[in-house]
Design a protein around this motif. Sequence first.
Motif, short mmCIF file in Angstrom:
data_model
loop_
_atom_site.label_atom_id
_atom_site.label_comp_id
_atom_site.label_asym_id
_atom_site.label_seq_id
_atom_site.Cartn_x
_atom_site.Cartn_y
_atom_site.Cartn_z
N SER A 1 0.86 -1.19 0.00
CA SER A 1 0.00 0.00 0.00
C SER A 1 0.89 1.24 0.00
O SER A 1 2.08 1.15 0.33
CB SER A 1 -0.84 0.02 1.29
OG SER A 1 0.04 0.11 2.39
N THR B 1 0.82 3.42 2.22
CA THR B 1 1.27 3.58 3.62
C THR B 1 2.58 2.83 3.83
O THR B 1 3.51 3.34 4.47
CB THR B 1 0.19 3.03 4.59
OG1 THR B 1 -1.06 3.56 4.21
CG2 THR B 1 0.50 3.40 6.03
N GLU B 2 2.66 1.63 3.28
CA GLU B 2 3.89 0.85 3.44
C GLU B 2 5.06 1.51 2.71
O GLU B 2 6.20 1.48 3.18
CB GLU B 2 3.68 -0.59 2.95
CG GLU B 2 4.72 -1.52 3.54
CD GLU B 2 4.81 -2.88 2.86
OE1 GLU B 2 4.20 -3.07 1.79
OE2 GLU B 2 5.51 -3.74 3.42
N LYS C 1 6.24 4.24 4.92
CA LYS C 1 6.91 3.68 6.11
C LYS C 1 8.36 3.34 5.74
O LYS C 1 9.29 3.68 6.46
CB LYS C 1 6.16 2.42 6.56
CG LYS C 1 6.73 1.74 7.77
CD LYS C 1 5.81 0.57 8.17
CE LYS C 1 6.30 -0.13 9.42
NZ LYS C 1 7.43 -1.02 9.15
N TYR D 1 3.33 9.89 6.08
CA TYR D 1 3.14 8.55 6.65
C TYR D 1 2.10 8.58 7.78
O TYR D 1 1.18 7.74 7.82
CB TYR D 1 4.48 8.01 7.14
CG TYR D 1 4.38 6.70 7.88
CD1 TYR D 1 3.72 5.60 7.31
CD2 TYR D 1 4.93 6.55 9.15
CE1 TYR D 1 3.62 4.39 8.00
CE2 TYR D 1 4.83 5.34 9.83
CZ TYR D 1 4.18 4.28 9.27
OH TYR D 1 4.07 3.09 9.94
N GLN D 2 2.21 9.58 8.67
CA GLN D 2 1.26 9.63 9.79
C GLN D 2 -0.16 9.87 9.30
O GLN D 2 -1.10 9.24 9.79
CB GLN D 2 1.69 10.71 10.79
CG GLN D 2 2.87 10.24 11.62
CD GLN D 2 3.33 11.26 12.63
OE1 GLN D 2 3.20 12.47 12.41
NE2 GLN D 2 3.89 10.79 13.74
N GLN D 3 -0.31 10.74 8.32
CA GLN D 3 -1.66 11.00 7.80
C GLN D 3 -2.22 9.77 7.10
O GLN D 3 -3.41 9.47 7.20
CB GLN D 3 -1.62 12.19 6.85
CG GLN D 3 -1.40 13.49 7.62
CD GLN D 3 -1.54 14.71 6.73
OE1 GLN D 3 -2.24 14.69 5.73
NE2 GLN D 3 -0.86 15.76 7.08
N LEU D 4 -1.35 9.05 6.40
CA LEU D 4 -1.82 7.82 5.73
C LEU D 4 -2.26 6.78 6.77
O LEU D 4 -3.23 6.04 6.55
CB LEU D 4 -0.70 7.23 4.86
CG LEU D 4 -0.48 7.95 3.52
CD1 LEU D 4 0.79 7.42 2.85
CD2 LEU D 4 -1.67 7.75 2.60
N LYS D 5 -1.56 6.74 7.89
CA LYS D 5 -1.96 5.79 8.94
C LYS D 5 -3.35 6.16 9.48
O LYS D 5 -4.19 5.29 9.68
CB LYS D 5 -0.93 5.77 10.07
CG LYS D 5 0.23 4.83 9.77
CD LYS D 5 0.93 4.35 11.00
CE LYS D 5 1.53 5.48 11.80
NZ LYS D 5 2.28 5.08 12.97
N ASP E 1 -6.00 5.10 7.09
CA ASP E 1 -6.21 3.65 7.11
C ASP E 1 -6.72 3.10 5.76
O ASP E 1 -7.69 2.35 5.71
CB ASP E 1 -7.20 3.32 8.25
CG ASP E 1 -7.13 1.85 8.62
OD1 ASP E 1 -6.12 1.20 8.30
OD2 ASP E 1 -8.12 1.35 9.21
N ASN E 2 -6.06 3.51 4.70
CA ASN E 2 -6.38 3.03 3.34
C ASN E 2 -7.79 3.36 2.87
O ASN E 2 -8.31 2.69 1.96
CB ASN E 2 -6.13 1.52 3.22
CG ASN E 2 -4.65 1.22 3.15
OD1 ASN E 2 -3.88 1.98 2.56
ND2 ASN E 2 -4.24 0.13 3.78
#
Length: 177
Positions: free
Chosen positions: A81, A83-84, A87, A137-141, A144-145
């Motif tokens: 994703s 997000t990954e 990360k 990254y934090q906003q993507l977490k 949550d997809n």
Amino acid sequence: MNQNIEKALNAQIGFELYSAYLYMAMTSYLKSINLNGFAHWMEIQTKEELAHALKLFNYVTERGGSVVFETLKKPRNKWESPTEVFKDALEHEQIVTSKIHEIVDLALKEKDHTTNAHMQWYLNEQVEEESNVLGIYQQLKFADNSPQALLMFDRELAQRVFVDPNAATAAGQNKIN
Ligand code: OFO
């Protein structure tokens, strides 16, 4: 040029080029899932890494050193994703920061004040590099997809503009010449 410093700077040029390689692989993955705004952002990140490598390349050659290229490691080319991806990018930037710190430590040990001064630009740049990637990254977490959030991010990340860190130097040199 001090041999230890030359070796460390050569390794860092290779690492900046590897960063470009890794971010280009990420760009390719993001394009493959049609998140073209994300891909655009990562393509600019790739250009930034090439510029970081070039800035060091110019420094080593200007100081009378030699640049020796080594084989680049093959980067990962699949992620689960965006997000990954971010990360991994954050972890990568944290490694880059630690490598810059090691060069500054070495420059201080070898009393190479010029290299120390030159590397201060990279220290500051790393604050920005880590903060940019961490923010996304934090906003993507948080997102949550969620498809809506990803599409919104995609439009936002499409706005990124490349500012060449070597352009100001080149303009300055042209003036003197
Ligand atoms: Fe060159 O700063 Fe990122 O890797």
